[in-house]
Design an enzyme around this catalytic site. Sequence first.
Site, PDB file in Angstrom:
ATOM      1  N   ARG A  42     -61.174  17.757 -13.938  1.00  0.00           N
ATOM      2  CA  ARG A  42     -60.873  16.494 -13.229  1.00  0.00           C
ATOM      3  C   ARG A  42     -61.700  15.405 -13.886  1.00  0.00           C
ATOM      4  NH1 ARG A  42     -58.809  17.576  -7.794  1.00  0.00           N
ATOM      5  NH2 ARG A  42     -59.419  15.444  -7.288  1.00  0.00           N
ATOM      6  N   ARG A  90     -56.667  16.424 -14.387  1.00  0.00           N
ATOM      7  CA  ARG A  90     -56.300  15.516 -13.305  1.00  0.00           C
ATOM      8  C   ARG A  90     -57.163  14.268 -13.403  1.00  0.00           C
ATOM      9  NH1 ARG A  90     -53.510  15.074  -8.860  1.00  0.00           N
ATOM     10  NH2 ARG A  90     -52.587  17.113  -9.268  1.00  0.00           N
ATOM     11  N   GLY A 131     -63.326   7.034  -7.945  1.00  0.00           N
ATOM     12  CA  GLY A 131     -62.773   5.691  -7.847  1.00  0.00           C
ATOM     13  C   GLY A 131     -61.258   5.768  -7.733  1.00  0.00           C
ATOM     14  N   THR A 137     -54.734  11.731  -8.989  1.00  0.00           N
ATOM     15  CA  THR A 137     -54.920  11.539  -7.552  1.00  0.00           C
ATOM     16  C   THR A 137     -55.186  10.062  -7.341  1.00  0.00           C
ATOM     17  OG1 THR A 137     -55.880  13.732  -7.372  1.00  0.00           O
ATOM     18  CG2 THR A 137     -56.259  12.262  -5.539  1.00  0.00           C
ATOM     19  N   CYS A 164     -62.854  29.277  -7.811  1.00  0.00           N
ATOM     20  CA  CYS A 164     -62.976  27.895  -8.318  1.00  0.00           C
ATOM     21  C   CYS A 164     -62.869  27.885  -9.841  1.00  0.00           C
ATOM     22  CB  CYS A 164     -64.296  27.285  -7.877  1.00  0.00           C
ATOM     23  SG  CYS A 164     -64.450  25.589  -8.468  1.00  0.00           S
ATOM     24  N   LEU A 173     -63.852  21.872 -13.196  1.00  0.00           N
ATOM     25  CA  LEU A 173     -65.018  21.133 -13.648  1.00  0.00           C
ATOM     26  C   LEU A 173     -64.703  19.662 -13.466  1.00  0.00           C
ATOM     27  CD1 LEU A 173     -65.657  23.042 -16.992  1.00  0.00           C
ATOM     28  CD2 LEU A 173     -66.940  23.293 -14.854  1.00  0.00           C
ATOM     29  N   ARG A 174     -65.736  18.875 -13.297  1.00  0.00           N
ATOM     30  CA  ARG A 174     -65.511  17.435 -13.110  1.00  0.00           C
ATOM     31  C   ARG A 174     -66.296  16.652 -14.125  1.00  0.00           C
ATOM     32  NH1 ARG A 174     -63.643  16.820  -7.603  1.00  0.00           N
ATOM     33  NH2 ARG A 174     -63.491  18.960  -6.876  1.00  0.00           N
ATOM     34  N   ASP A 210     -40.226 -18.095  27.031  1.00  0.00           N
ATOM     35  CA  ASP A 210     -39.361 -18.288  25.852  1.00  0.00           C
ATOM     36  C   ASP A 210     -37.911 -18.540  26.257  1.00  0.00           C
ATOM     37  OD1 ASP A 210     -37.868 -16.261  23.389  1.00  0.00           O
ATOM     38  OD2 ASP A 210     -38.742 -18.222  23.041  1.00  0.00           O
TER      39      ASP A 210
HETATM   40  N1  SAM Z   1     -58.900   6.826  -5.123  1.00  0.00           N
HETATM   41  C1  SAM Z   1     -58.144   8.015  -5.296  1.00  0.00           C
HETATM   42  C2  SAM Z   1     -57.519   8.467  -3.992  1.00  0.00           C
HETATM   43  O1  SAM Z   1     -57.768   7.828  -2.961  1.00  0.00           O
HETATM   44  O2  SAM Z   1     -56.780   9.418  -4.009  1.00  0.00           O
HETATM   45  C3  SAM Z   1     -58.864   9.153  -5.982  1.00  0.00           C
HETATM   46  C4  SAM Z   1     -60.280   9.411  -5.613  1.00  0.00           C
HETATM   47  S1  SAM Z   1     -60.519  10.127  -4.029  1.00  0.00           S
HETATM   48  C5  SAM Z   1     -62.275  10.358  -4.076  1.00  0.00           C
HETATM   49  C6  SAM Z   1     -59.875  11.742  -4.259  1.00  0.00           C
HETATM   50  C7  SAM Z   1     -59.569  12.487  -2.986  1.00  0.00           C
HETATM   51  O3  SAM Z   1     -60.759  12.820  -2.342  1.00  0.00           O
HETATM   52  C8  SAM Z   1     -58.710  11.741  -2.004  1.00  0.00           C
HETATM   53  O4  SAM Z   1     -57.578  12.496  -1.688  1.00  0.00           O
HETATM   54  C9  SAM Z   1     -59.590  11.608  -0.812  1.00  0.00           C
HETATM   55  O5  SAM Z   1     -58.840  11.648   0.356  1.00  0.00           O
HETATM   56  C10 SAM Z   1     -60.529  12.792  -0.953  1.00  0.00           C
HETATM   57  N2  SAM Z   1     -61.791  12.599  -0.256  1.00  0.00           N
HETATM   58  C11 SAM Z   1     -62.664  11.586  -0.412  1.00  0.00           C
HETATM   59  N3  SAM Z   1     -63.708  11.725   0.429  1.00  0.00           N
HETATM   60  C12 SAM Z   1     -63.504  12.851   1.143  1.00  0.00           C
HETATM   61  C13 SAM Z   1     -64.213  13.517   2.166  1.00  0.00           C
HETATM   62  N4  SAM Z   1     -65.361  13.061   2.642  1.00  0.00           N
HETATM   63  N5  SAM Z   1     -63.695  14.656   2.664  1.00  0.00           N
HETATM   64  C14 SAM Z   1     -62.528  15.146   2.195  1.00  0.00           C
HETATM   65  N6  SAM Z   1     -61.804  14.556   1.228  1.00  0.00           N
HETATM   66  C15 SAM Z   1     -62.275  13.419   0.703  1.00  0.00           C
END
Ligand code: SAM
Length: 607
Positions: free
Chosen positions: A66, A116, A120, A149, A311, A314-315, A575
């Site tokens: 990711r 992926r 942000g 995502t 799992c 990797l990120r 009205d």
């Molecule tokens: N901005 C994009 C988005 O909103 O999809 C990508 C980044 S966001 C960090 C990626 C995913 O992480 C999203 O589906 C979000 O819902 C999930 N996410 C963020 N914070 C979370 C949390 N505290 N618990 C569970 N899922 C979380």
Amino acid sequence: MSYQRSSWLCSAISRKYGLTCLRYYSQNTRTTPRAKAQSKIAHIDSQRQFSPALVDSFHRRHDYLRISLTERCNLRCFYCMPSEGVELSPADHILTDDEVIRLANLFVRSGVTKIRLTGGEPTVRKGLDGIIRRLNELRPLGLESIGMTTNGIALHRRLPLYIENGLTHLNLSLDTLDPFKFEIMTRRPGHDAVLHSLRVALHSPGLRSVKLNVVVVKGLNDSEVLDFVKLTADKNISVRFIEFMPFTGNKWDKAKMVPSSQLLDIISREHPSITRAPDELNDTARSWKIPGHTGSLGFISSMSDHFCSSCNRLRLTADGQIKVCLFDAKEVSLRDEMRRGASDGELLDVIGRAVQGKQEKHAGMEDIDVITNRPMILIGGIQPRKSRVRSLPRLPARSYLLGDIRLLPHIYRRWSSSSSQPSLRLTHIGSDGRPCMVDVGSKDATKRSATASGRIYIPGSAYNLVTGSGDADSTDKTIQKARSKGDVMTVAQLAAIMGCKRTSELIPLCHPLQISNISVTLTPERGVCPVSQHDDEGALEYSIKCTATVTCEGKTGVEMEALTAVSVGLLTVWDMLKAVAGKEMKIGEIIVAHKTGGKSGDFTRGP
Ligand code: SAM
């Protein structure tokens, strides 16, 4: 393209990877000389082995990367970003396009088959289409899928280009189907834009999968689970319910997390035929299907039933750190290594050491909240840099129901803390003086009713029109116009009922309720106004009284609903009559006449 010929690159890749690369290659390229050369490389690569650098000490093979492309986001989801904002890395700390592609290339040659893009918000990264196109060129090396995502706010127009450039999998984050709640959860408007992106995605044949990510938070959106399930009835979509996870600053607490098992119970009650569906390999979601539904459901139980043993991910954070576990604060900077001139072999050594350090599993639900990690928005650790705090959003130009959208995060103050408040207080004002919703999660549902009433005072001519007691055949144009709107009382009665049902959308901190009955009456009256209040023309002698009784079985009272019904009913009379009564009318005396049920007991207003 230069390929590193280290020993692992020269040995045979597993048969699976080889076959898959070749299949993709033949599907996605024309037979140009370049394509032939790439095919040859792909064939050589297919003989290569999965790099040991991506296999950890528990024999997990990491073939999924990711990549966070930016720390910036156009939403401010409370569960992802702390209310005080996050500190952005300076621009030159963020990986450049070339650095992203260099690392992606290295990972793919080492065995990664899925990439992926995330953030942000990846769609705010400049040149995203170019990055996707360049990633697509890694297919001959074994890359099978390019996913993204996104929150979908700025997606719908560019999605076709991304797909054309190679995007194959889309995960859209949408936690609520209610536009008002959307603004509460994301601290920004944009619900329509996300729905638009979803529609475009569902009509894009180039996408191999469209998934909806729903983070479920108790008391906020858990009541919408069945509505999300409905989406799967006729849409080829996988709705995935994600357990709310703790990250630095997101006010996580176990009581706000709804375990997947609970959601499954709720869904099973409504859809007893729901069945387990095969999971995708290494997928974090447990899949379920309702027979007859086009789409499917998934549960990502990161907290209650983590999936660490399988799992494979990797990120890479936007500032170039490799992170081997979402919940592990340890990071190693590949950016610094690259910028000091490290070769691919040296980079792979660094990656290998990080992967070797991966724990068998992350902490369990009981103690995970003590882990200090980046806020989720930045996973994708920077040390605090005070000069670069990203503050809460500026007020959008148009005003919203709540007036100042900056107050929205504070709605959660009360929701996020247990109540030990003094009893004489405004329930919608938290201890910090900011607006808040009342947490009714622990209350029992009881039978409640409320009756409210109010009056609109009208001139005699309007009274005659409403009651039919005047000149029924009047040729006066204004009277004809007023009549053309229909039966005043019936229209006002319907308006009151409809308005009542929308109370929680109109009154910011009101809970949505399951109303069992609304009864509204409108009664013309003469001479009810105290003489002392009559105006010079005696305009207050005639009135219409609106009375609304609302009942429900719920955790909060229905007084607001009854008052809203009366208000909307009276406004509708205004009205309907304004053509004949102009500005002479007056609305007043809106009161709660009677209520039953609830902790505060029954109440009847005195004379
Ligand atoms: N901005 C994009 C988005 O909103 O999809 C990508 C980044 S966001 C960090 C990626 C995913 O992480 C999203 O589906 C979000 O819902 C999930 N996410 C963020 N914070 C979370 C949390 N505290 N618990 C569970 N899922 C979380």
